[in-house]
Design a protein around this motif. Structure first.
Motif, PDB file in Angstrom:
ATOM      1  N   LEU A  51      -5.146  12.960  -5.965  1.00  0.00           N
ATOM      2  CA  LEU A  51      -3.736  12.600  -6.040  1.00  0.00           C
ATOM      3  C   LEU A  51      -2.996  12.985  -4.772  1.00  0.00           C
ATOM      4  N   ALA A  52      -3.383  14.101  -4.165  1.00  0.00           N
ATOM      5  CA  ALA A  52      -2.753  14.496  -2.912  1.00  0.00           C
ATOM      6  C   ALA A  52      -3.000  13.444  -1.839  1.00  0.00           C
ATOM      7  N   ARG A  53      -4.211  12.902  -1.818  1.00  0.00           N
ATOM      8  CA  ARG A  53      -4.512  11.852  -0.844  1.00  0.00           C
ATOM      9  C   ARG A  53      -3.684  10.596  -1.120  1.00  0.00           C
ATOM     10  N   ALA A  54      -3.555  10.245  -2.394  1.00  0.00           N
ATOM     11  CA  ALA A  54      -2.747   9.070  -2.738  1.00  0.00           C
ATOM     12  C   ALA A  54      -1.288   9.286  -2.368  1.00  0.00           C
ATOM     13  N   TRP A  55      -0.772  10.489  -2.663  1.00  0.00           N
ATOM     14  CA  TRP A  55       0.616  10.806  -2.299  1.00  0.00           C
ATOM     15  C   TRP A  55       0.813  10.673  -0.796  1.00  0.00           C
ATOM     16  N   SER A  56      -0.169  11.138  -0.019  1.00  0.00           N
ATOM     17  CA  SER A  56      -0.086  11.046   1.441  1.00  0.00           C
ATOM     18  C   SER A  56       0.022   9.601   1.870  1.00  0.00           C
ATOM     19  N   ILE A  57      -0.789   8.729   1.249  1.00  0.00           N
ATOM     20  CA  ILE A  57      -0.743   7.308   1.590  1.00  0.00           C
ATOM     21  C   ILE A  57       0.622   6.723   1.257  1.00  0.00           C
ATOM     22  N   LEU A  62       8.300   4.260   5.071  1.00  0.00           N
ATOM     23  CA  LEU A  62       9.480   4.072   4.240  1.00  0.00           C
ATOM     24  C   LEU A  62       9.143   3.200   3.052  1.00  0.00           C
ATOM     25  N   SER A  63       8.420   2.130   3.297  1.00  0.00           N
ATOM     26  CA  SER A  63       8.043   1.221   2.233  1.00  0.00           C
ATOM     27  C   SER A  63       6.633   1.561   1.791  1.00  0.00           C
ATOM     28  N   ALA A  64       6.498   2.052   0.568  1.00  0.00           N
ATOM     29  CA  ALA A  64       5.226   2.586   0.111  1.00  0.00           C
ATOM     30  C   ALA A  64       4.105   1.578   0.256  1.00  0.00           C
ATOM     31  N   LEU A  65       2.938   2.093   0.653  1.00  0.00           N
ATOM     32  CA  LEU A  65       1.700   1.317   0.774  1.00  0.00           C
ATOM     33  C   LEU A  65       1.701   0.363   1.945  1.00  0.00           C
ATOM     34  N   MET A  66       2.655   0.431   2.841  1.00  0.00           N
ATOM     35  CA  MET A  66       2.716  -0.483   3.976  1.00  0.00           C
ATOM     36  C   MET A  66       2.599   0.318   5.266  1.00  0.00           C
ATOM     37  N   PRO A  67       1.428   0.381   5.891  1.00  0.00           N
ATOM     38  CA  PRO A  67       1.275   1.142   7.133  1.00  0.00           C
ATOM     39  C   PRO A  67       1.928   0.443   8.310  1.00  0.00           C
ATOM     40  N   LEU A  68       2.047   1.153   9.431  1.00  0.00           N
ATOM     41  CA  LEU A  68       2.619   0.582  10.641  1.00  0.00           C
ATOM     42  C   LEU A  68       1.768  -0.590  11.099  1.00  0.00           C
ATOM     43  N   ALA A  69       2.371  -1.754  11.255  1.00  0.00           N
ATOM     44  CA  ALA A  69       1.642  -2.957  11.630  1.00  0.00           C
ATOM     45  C   ALA A  69       1.768  -3.199  13.121  1.00  0.00           C
ATOM     46  N   ALA A 226      -4.443 -18.856  -4.303  1.00  0.00           N
ATOM     47  CA  ALA A 226      -5.274 -18.621  -3.116  1.00  0.00           C
ATOM     48  C   ALA A 226      -6.612 -17.999  -3.496  1.00  0.00           C
ATOM     49  N   ARG A 227      -7.654 -18.429  -2.790  1.00  0.00           N
ATOM     50  CA  ARG A 227      -8.982 -17.865  -3.005  1.00  0.00           C
ATOM     51  C   ARG A 227      -9.452 -17.096  -1.778  1.00  0.00           C
ATOM     52  N   SER A 228      -8.559 -16.927  -0.809  1.00  0.00           N
ATOM     53  CA  SER A 228      -8.898 -16.186   0.391  1.00  0.00           C
ATOM     54  C   SER A 228      -7.829 -15.129   0.626  1.00  0.00           C
ATOM     55  N   GLY A 229      -8.040 -14.292   1.624  1.00  0.00           N
ATOM     56  CA  GLY A 229      -7.087 -13.227   1.877  1.00  0.00           C
ATOM     57  C   GLY A 229      -7.389 -12.014   1.024  1.00  0.00           C
ATOM     58  N   ASP A 230      -6.401 -11.107   0.919  1.00  0.00           N
ATOM     59  CA  ASP A 230      -6.660  -9.834   0.250  1.00  0.00           C
ATOM     60  C   ASP A 230      -6.118  -9.769  -1.164  1.00  0.00           C
ATOM     61  N   SER A 231      -5.582 -10.874  -1.719  1.00  0.00           N
ATOM     62  CA  SER A 231      -4.964 -10.851  -3.041  1.00  0.00           C
ATOM     63  C   SER A 231      -5.650 -11.818  -3.992  1.00  0.00           C
ATOM     64  N   ARG A 232      -5.717 -11.415  -5.261  1.00  0.00           N
ATOM     65  CA  ARG A 232      -6.216 -12.264  -6.336  1.00  0.00           C
ATOM     66  C   ARG A 232      -5.237 -12.188  -7.500  1.00  0.00           C
ATOM     67  N   HIS A 233      -5.129 -13.282  -8.236  1.00  0.00           N
ATOM     68  CA  HIS A 233      -4.215 -13.338  -9.371  1.00  0.00           C
ATOM     69  C   HIS A 233      -4.964 -13.811 -10.608  1.00  0.00           C
ATOM     70  N   ALA A 252      -7.736  -1.738   1.825  1.00  0.00           N
ATOM     71  CA  ALA A 252      -7.746  -1.871   3.279  1.00  0.00           C
ATOM     72  C   ALA A 252      -7.954  -0.481   3.874  1.00  0.00           C
ATOM     73  N   ARG A 253      -7.977  -0.418   5.198  1.00  0.00           N
ATOM     74  CA  ARG A 253      -8.260   0.846   5.880  1.00  0.00           C
ATOM     75  C   ARG A 253      -7.276   1.945   5.481  1.00  0.00           C
ATOM     76  N   ALA A 254      -6.021   1.597   5.324  1.00  0.00           N
ATOM     77  CA  ALA A 254      -5.005   2.608   5.019  1.00  0.00           C
ATOM     78  C   ALA A 254      -4.417   2.429   3.631  1.00  0.00           C
ATOM     79  N   ARG A 255      -5.132   1.705   2.743  1.00  0.00           N
ATOM     80  CA  ARG A 255      -4.559   1.431   1.427  1.00  0.00           C
ATOM     81  C   ARG A 255      -5.672   1.281   0.396  1.00  0.00           C
ATOM     82  N   PRO A 256      -5.554   1.964  -0.748  1.00  0.00           N
ATOM     83  CA  PRO A 256      -6.532   1.762  -1.824  1.00  0.00           C
ATOM     84  C   PRO A 256      -6.352   0.385  -2.459  1.00  0.00           C
TER      85      PRO A 256
END
Length: 354
Positions: A51-57, A62-69, A226-233, A252-256
């Motif tokens: 949980l500490a690791r998740a909190w760190s992520i 500012l916007s949770a789960l969105m690393p510097l792009a 969409a059937r490509s990319g990082d999202s599925r519905h 992704a590298r910086a996101r579970p």
């Protein structure tokens, strides 16, 4: 500090070194806080290393789960005597009428403290100039910048509970009752949202199908089929009606791995089955679940599967009226010339204008 000595402008590639240094310095401060929380034992709000690791992520932007792009057209910096003391970064939502604020980073100095308002004002003006009238942000509850956002007109309209679990190897079983979403399911998912969300939330987030599609879950549903990319519905249907939706965003590298769900209140008895089936579709490893504050049945079902709450994040929005610039009236002679000869005005790049 005199704001006259501060310059706010679009970032250039020569700024990236300072931007990255400022970002890393801010993250080091938050990482130290995270370590202290994890070391606090049973009294820590973040029990356990996972949980500490998740909190760190979650708190690294500012916007949770969105690393510097990477640098883009929506990265703006505040400069004071040649030093970057703050930056703000936004990401266009699908449809082009909204920007998601993904980073607002300020230097710990007094100069950095006063950079927040000019950066946000610059962001608003740039957005309006490009036809953007809505600005969105996700921010952890109690974040130090929440008061600044409120002062600048951002209003909270919903909250999300963030839960975390290290998923074991998924069971070898058919992931019923979910099926992959199709393009034609979009309207059904929208109607499901309207049956699920409180009116006060839907009034901000979904005054129209187009607005909701670009806003809900950062525009996930703009690519429902969409059937490509990082999202599925996925959806669950009963008697031709969509009664549940789930979105899965791959790790992704910086996101579970990230999941989110909606369930029709009239079918709340399906909550355990829905969660069980969705988890059967996920890979092994760290997983974060985002559920709205009004998704009580799903939250209980997720908790029963071992997910532990990490944090709550606020969803905030600010809408600005579009300003139409009136064209100056032409004199009679000018109207005659303009009506007869196409006029092309050359742009001058010498003064730095775009």
């Amino acid at each position: 500090m005199h704001t006259k000595t501060m310059q706010v402008r679009s970032a250039s590639y020569r700024d990236l070194g300072q931007v990255d240094d400022l970002y890393r310095t801010t993250m080091e401060v938050e990482e130290e806080l995270t370590q202290r929380l994890a070391a606090a034992g049973p009294h820590s709000p973040v029990p356990g290393a996972g949980l500490a690791r998740a909190w760190s992520i979650l708190t690294k932007s500012l916007s949770a789960l969105m690393p510097l792009a990477d640098v883009g057209d929506q990265l703006f910096v505040a400069e004071h005597h040649g030093r970057i003391i703050g930056f703000v970064q936004a990401e266009p939502a699908p449809g082009g009428r909204a920007w998601q604020v993904i980073n607002l980073c300020l230097d710990a100095s007094a100069e950095g403290h006063f950079a927040g308002v000019p950066l946000l004002q610059y962001l608003f003006n740039e957005g309006l100039a490009r036809g953007v009238s809505r600005f969105l942000v996700r921010i952890p509850e109690g974040h130090a910048l929440a008061s600044l956002l409120r002062e600048q007109g951002f209003q909270p309209y919903a909250s999300e509970q963030i839960s975390f679990r290290e998923l074991p190897q998924p069971p070898h079983q058919p992931p019923e009752p979910w099926v992959p979403a199709r393009r034609e399911d979009l309207l059904g998912v929208y109607l499901l949202y309207l049956r699920t969300a409180p009116h006060a939330v839907a009034a901000v987030e979904a005054p129209s199908l187009k607005q909701w599609r670009a806003t809900f879950q950062l525009g996930w549903l703009s690519r429902l089929e969409a059937r490509s990319g990082d999202s599925r519905h996925y959806v669950i249907e009963r008697e031709g009606q969509v009664v549940a939706w789930a979105g899965v965003r791959s790790a992704a590298r910086a996101r579970p791995t990230q999941i989110s769900m909606m369930l029709d209140p009239q079918h709340k008895e399906m909550s355990v089955e829905a969660v069980h089936g969705l988890l059967g579709r996920l890979p092994q490893g760290a997983t974060i679940c985002l559920l709205r504050h009004y998704d009580g049945e799903l939250a209980r079902a997720v908790a029963a599967r071992g997910f532990e709450p990490v944090a709550t994040q606020l969803l905030m929005a600010r809408d600005l009226p579009m300003k139409l610039r009136a064209k100056p009236a032409l004199k009679p002679a000018q109207r005659a010339i303009a009506g007869a000869i196409p006029v092309v005005q050359a742009r001058s790049f010498g003064d730095g204008s775009r």
